[in-house]
Design an enzyme around this catalytic site. Sequence first.
Site, mmCIF file in Angstrom:
data_model
loop_
_atom_site.group_PDB
_atom_site.id
_atom_site.type_symbol
_atom_site.label_atom_id
_atom_site.label_comp_id
_atom_site.label_asym_id
_atom_site.label_seq_id
_atom_site.Cartn_x
_atom_site.Cartn_y
_atom_site.Cartn_z
ATOM 1 N N LYS A 13 0.839 -1.212 0.000
ATOM 2 C CA LYS A 13 0.000 0.000 0.000
ATOM 3 C C LYS A 13 0.871 1.258 0.000
ATOM 4 O O LYS A 13 0.643 2.183 -0.758
ATOM 5 C CB LYS A 13 -0.933 0.037 1.228
ATOM 6 C CG LYS A 13 -1.851 -1.166 1.357
ATOM 7 C CD LYS A 13 -2.763 -1.054 2.556
ATOM 8 C CE LYS A 13 -2.065 -1.039 3.901
ATOM 9 N NZ LYS A 13 -1.365 -2.305 4.242
ATOM 10 N N ARG A 88 -10.162 0.786 7.988
ATOM 11 C CA ARG A 88 -9.673 -0.523 8.400
ATOM 12 C C ARG A 88 -10.727 -1.314 9.160
ATOM 13 O O ARG A 88 -10.444 -2.415 9.615
ATOM 14 C CB ARG A 88 -8.482 -0.298 9.327
ATOM 15 C CG ARG A 88 -7.190 -0.852 8.782
ATOM 16 C CD ARG A 88 -6.127 -0.360 9.727
ATOM 17 N NE ARG A 88 -4.945 -1.133 9.638
ATOM 18 C CZ ARG A 88 -3.834 -0.706 9.040
ATOM 19 N NH1 ARG A 88 -3.804 0.441 8.422
ATOM 20 N NH2 ARG A 88 -2.771 -1.453 9.073
ATOM 21 N N ARG A 127 11.932 -5.285 5.515
ATOM 22 C CA ARG A 127 11.719 -3.875 5.170
ATOM 23 C C ARG A 127 12.538 -2.923 6.050
ATOM 24 O O ARG A 127 12.673 -3.116 7.247
ATOM 25 C CB ARG A 127 10.236 -3.559 5.347
ATOM 26 C CG ARG A 127 9.913 -2.089 5.231
ATOM 27 C CD ARG A 127 8.457 -1.827 5.226
ATOM 28 N NE ARG A 127 7.785 -2.348 6.399
ATOM 29 C CZ ARG A 127 6.464 -2.353 6.533
ATOM 30 N NH1 ARG A 127 5.711 -1.909 5.557
ATOM 31 N NH2 ARG A 127 5.922 -2.818 7.621
ATOM 32 N N ARG A 161 10.714 -0.718 11.575
ATOM 33 C CA ARG A 161 9.555 -0.460 12.438
ATOM 34 C C ARG A 161 9.491 -1.457 13.582
ATOM 35 O O ARG A 161 9.707 -2.646 13.371
ATOM 36 C CB ARG A 161 8.263 -0.544 11.599
ATOM 37 C CG ARG A 161 7.930 0.771 10.941
ATOM 38 C CD ARG A 161 6.857 0.683 9.908
ATOM 39 N NE ARG A 161 5.671 -0.049 10.298
ATOM 40 C CZ ARG A 161 4.625 -0.208 9.499
ATOM 41 N NH1 ARG A 161 4.626 0.323 8.292
ATOM 42 N NH2 ARG A 161 3.575 -0.890 9.886
ATOM 43 N N ARG A 172 -0.822 -8.570 13.436
ATOM 44 C CA ARG A 172 -1.343 -7.602 12.453
ATOM 45 C C ARG A 172 -2.154 -8.308 11.370
ATOM 46 O O ARG A 172 -3.183 -7.816 10.927
ATOM 47 C CB ARG A 172 -0.184 -6.807 11.838
ATOM 48 C CG ARG A 172 0.359 -5.753 12.791
ATOM 49 C CD ARG A 172 1.753 -5.294 12.411
ATOM 50 N NE ARG A 172 1.831 -4.676 11.108
ATOM 51 C CZ ARG A 172 2.972 -4.487 10.450
ATOM 52 N NH1 ARG A 172 4.124 -4.886 10.980
ATOM 53 N NH2 ARG A 172 2.963 -3.912 9.274
HETATM 54 P P1 AP5 Z 1 4.842 -1.615 1.896
HETATM 55 O O1 AP5 Z 1 4.547 -0.798 0.687
HETATM 56 O O2 AP5 Z 1 5.561 -0.972 3.016
HETATM 57 O O3 AP5 Z 1 3.498 -2.343 2.402
HETATM 58 P P2 AP5 Z 1 2.250 -1.777 3.205
HETATM 59 O O4 AP5 Z 1 1.038 -2.408 2.615
HETATM 60 O O5 AP5 Z 1 2.308 -0.283 3.271
HETATM 61 O O6 AP5 Z 1 2.531 -2.459 4.593
HETATM 62 P P3 AP5 Z 1 2.443 -1.871 6.084
HETATM 63 O O7 AP5 Z 1 3.246 -2.796 6.925
HETATM 64 O O8 AP5 Z 1 2.797 -0.426 6.114
HETATM 65 O O9 AP5 Z 1 0.923 -2.056 6.334
HETATM 66 P P4 AP5 Z 1 0.164 -1.991 7.658
HETATM 67 O O10 AP5 Z 1 -1.212 -1.896 7.119
HETATM 68 O O11 AP5 Z 1 0.423 -3.102 8.595
HETATM 69 O O12 AP5 Z 1 0.807 -0.740 8.411
HETATM 70 P P5 AP5 Z 1 0.299 0.739 8.691
HETATM 71 O O13 AP5 Z 1 1.483 1.615 8.746
HETATM 72 O O14 AP5 Z 1 -0.827 1.094 7.800
HETATM 73 O O15 AP5 Z 1 5.644 -2.912 1.398
HETATM 74 C C1 AP5 Z 1 6.197 -3.832 2.327
HETATM 75 C C2 AP5 Z 1 7.590 -4.289 1.861
HETATM 76 O O16 AP5 Z 1 7.453 -5.050 0.675
HETATM 77 C C3 AP5 Z 1 8.533 -3.130 1.527
HETATM 78 O O17 AP5 Z 1 9.824 -3.453 1.932
HETATM 79 C C4 AP5 Z 1 8.467 -3.015 0.000
HETATM 80 O O18 AP5 Z 1 9.686 -2.547 -0.534
HETATM 81 C C5 AP5 Z 1 8.176 -4.465 -0.401
HETATM 82 N N1 AP5 Z 1 7.292 -4.541 -1.567
HETATM 83 C C6 AP5 Z 1 6.203 -3.784 -1.849
HETATM 84 N N2 AP5 Z 1 5.636 -4.172 -3.012
HETATM 85 C C7 AP5 Z 1 6.381 -5.207 -3.480
HETATM 86 C C8 AP5 Z 1 6.316 -6.038 -4.641
HETATM 87 N N3 AP5 Z 1 5.350 -5.874 -5.568
HETATM 88 N N4 AP5 Z 1 7.243 -7.003 -4.781
HETATM 89 C C9 AP5 Z 1 8.220 -7.181 -3.853
HETATM 90 N N5 AP5 Z 1 8.348 -6.418 -2.733
HETATM 91 C C10 AP5 Z 1 7.447 -5.447 -2.551
HETATM 92 O O19 AP5 Z 1 -0.318 0.588 10.169
HETATM 93 C C11 AP5 Z 1 0.515 0.322 11.285
HETATM 94 C C12 AP5 Z 1 -0.318 0.264 12.546
HETATM 95 O O20 AP5 Z 1 -0.970 1.538 12.762
HETATM 96 C C13 AP5 Z 1 -1.483 -0.753 12.538
HETATM 97 O O21 AP5 Z 1 -1.053 -2.047 12.899
HETATM 98 C C14 AP5 Z 1 -2.440 -0.125 13.558
HETATM 99 O O22 AP5 Z 1 -2.006 -0.384 14.873
HETATM 100 C C15 AP5 Z 1 -2.281 1.369 13.299
HETATM 101 N N6 AP5 Z 1 -3.257 1.877 12.306
HETATM 102 C C16 AP5 Z 1 -2.984 2.427 11.101
HETATM 103 N N7 AP5 Z 1 -4.100 2.777 10.451
HETATM 104 C C17 AP5 Z 1 -5.130 2.431 11.280
HETATM 105 C C18 AP5 Z 1 -6.541 2.523 11.148
HETATM 106 N N8 AP5 Z 1 -7.137 3.034 10.057
HETATM 107 N N9 AP5 Z 1 -7.307 2.053 12.191
HETATM 108 C C19 AP5 Z 1 -6.733 1.555 13.305
HETATM 109 N N10 AP5 Z 1 -5.395 1.436 13.483
HETATM 110 C C20 AP5 Z 1 -4.602 1.876 12.474
HETATM 111 MG MG MG Z 2 2.501 1.110 4.827
#
Ligand code: AP5
Ligand code: MG
Length: 223
Positions: A13, A88, A127, A161, A172
């Site tokens: 994402k 979410r 990552r 992270r 997660r």
């Molecule tokens: P990356 O692009 O970083 O993936 P991502 O989908 O952004 O993954 P996240 O870990 O950021 O998602 P998340 O939903 O758990 O975390 P968030 O910060 O939103 O890609 C991952 C890796 O793969 C990278 O190294 C990249 O280079 C590689 N990659 C990407 N595409 C690729 C491909 N095609 N091929 C190969 N490699 C690839 O949330 C964190 C925390 O915040 C949550 O757990 C929760 O506690 C809180 N939170 C956030 N939003 C909310 C909400 N709306 N409600 C409640 N709690 C929330």
């Molecule tokens: Mg992310």
Amino acid sequence: MELILLGPPGAGKGTQSKLLETRYGVAQISTGDMLRAEVKAGSPIGLEAKSIMDAGKLVSDDILIRMIGERIHRPDCAKGFILDGFPRTVPQAEALDKLLHETAVDLDAVIELKVDEAVLVERISGRFTCAKCGTGYHDTFKRPQREGVCDVCGGTEFIRRPDDKAETVHARLEAYNAQTAPILPYYRAQGRLHVVDGMADMADVEAEIEAVLRKIGIPPAVS
Ligand code: AP5
Ligand code: MG
């Protein structure tokens, strides 16, 4: 353009929404990044969110809905936005519909990035990001061109992270399956859901998302 990128942790994402931000000239809104900034600042929201995030659970709907309600009205959203990590839960999706309705803004599409769980764990555990500019890298899939030096800003410090530890990643994924996956039928019923193969190479995923956007009449702003 108003777009939601949906998908489990590690689906890509953040990677794809940053690329789209540049190509389409709209704001990327990552609620994960916003919460991490609150934690770093030691704000009341950050203090409440830290232990929840470290445990891989979801922060309360109330906090997130308030944060997004304020964020989408900032000037950088004038041309639209890409939501990365929001909504979410079903209550968050319903609150977003209400917010958009009040602003007379129509959601163009919801794109689900589909990736197998085993691949997600591998992606997340490898990552890391530049401490200075936040550019994302991966031990296997995307290393900096010069070892130890950020391609974008030349920074030499990188961070991982705290919630990317293996045990937290599983929590997660559980939260995604139990609380976030139920919003897919919500958007399918609205006719807005498009599924993209997130297992493909980054460039191919980007091309597939662009193809979806063209199909619904949204060309890139920058070629
Ligand atoms: P990356 O692009 O970083 O993936 P991502 O989908 O952004 O993954 P996240 O870990 O950021 O998602 P998340 O939903 O758990 O975390 P968030 O910060 O939103 O890609 C991952 C890796 O793969 C990278 O190294 C990249 O280079 C590689 N990659 C990407 N595409 C690729 C491909 N095609 N091929 C190969 N490699 C690839 O949330 C964190 C925390 O915040 C949550 O757990 C929760 O506690 C809180 N939170 C956030 N939003 C909310 C909400 N709306 N409600 C409640 N709690 C929330
Ligand atoms: Mg992310």
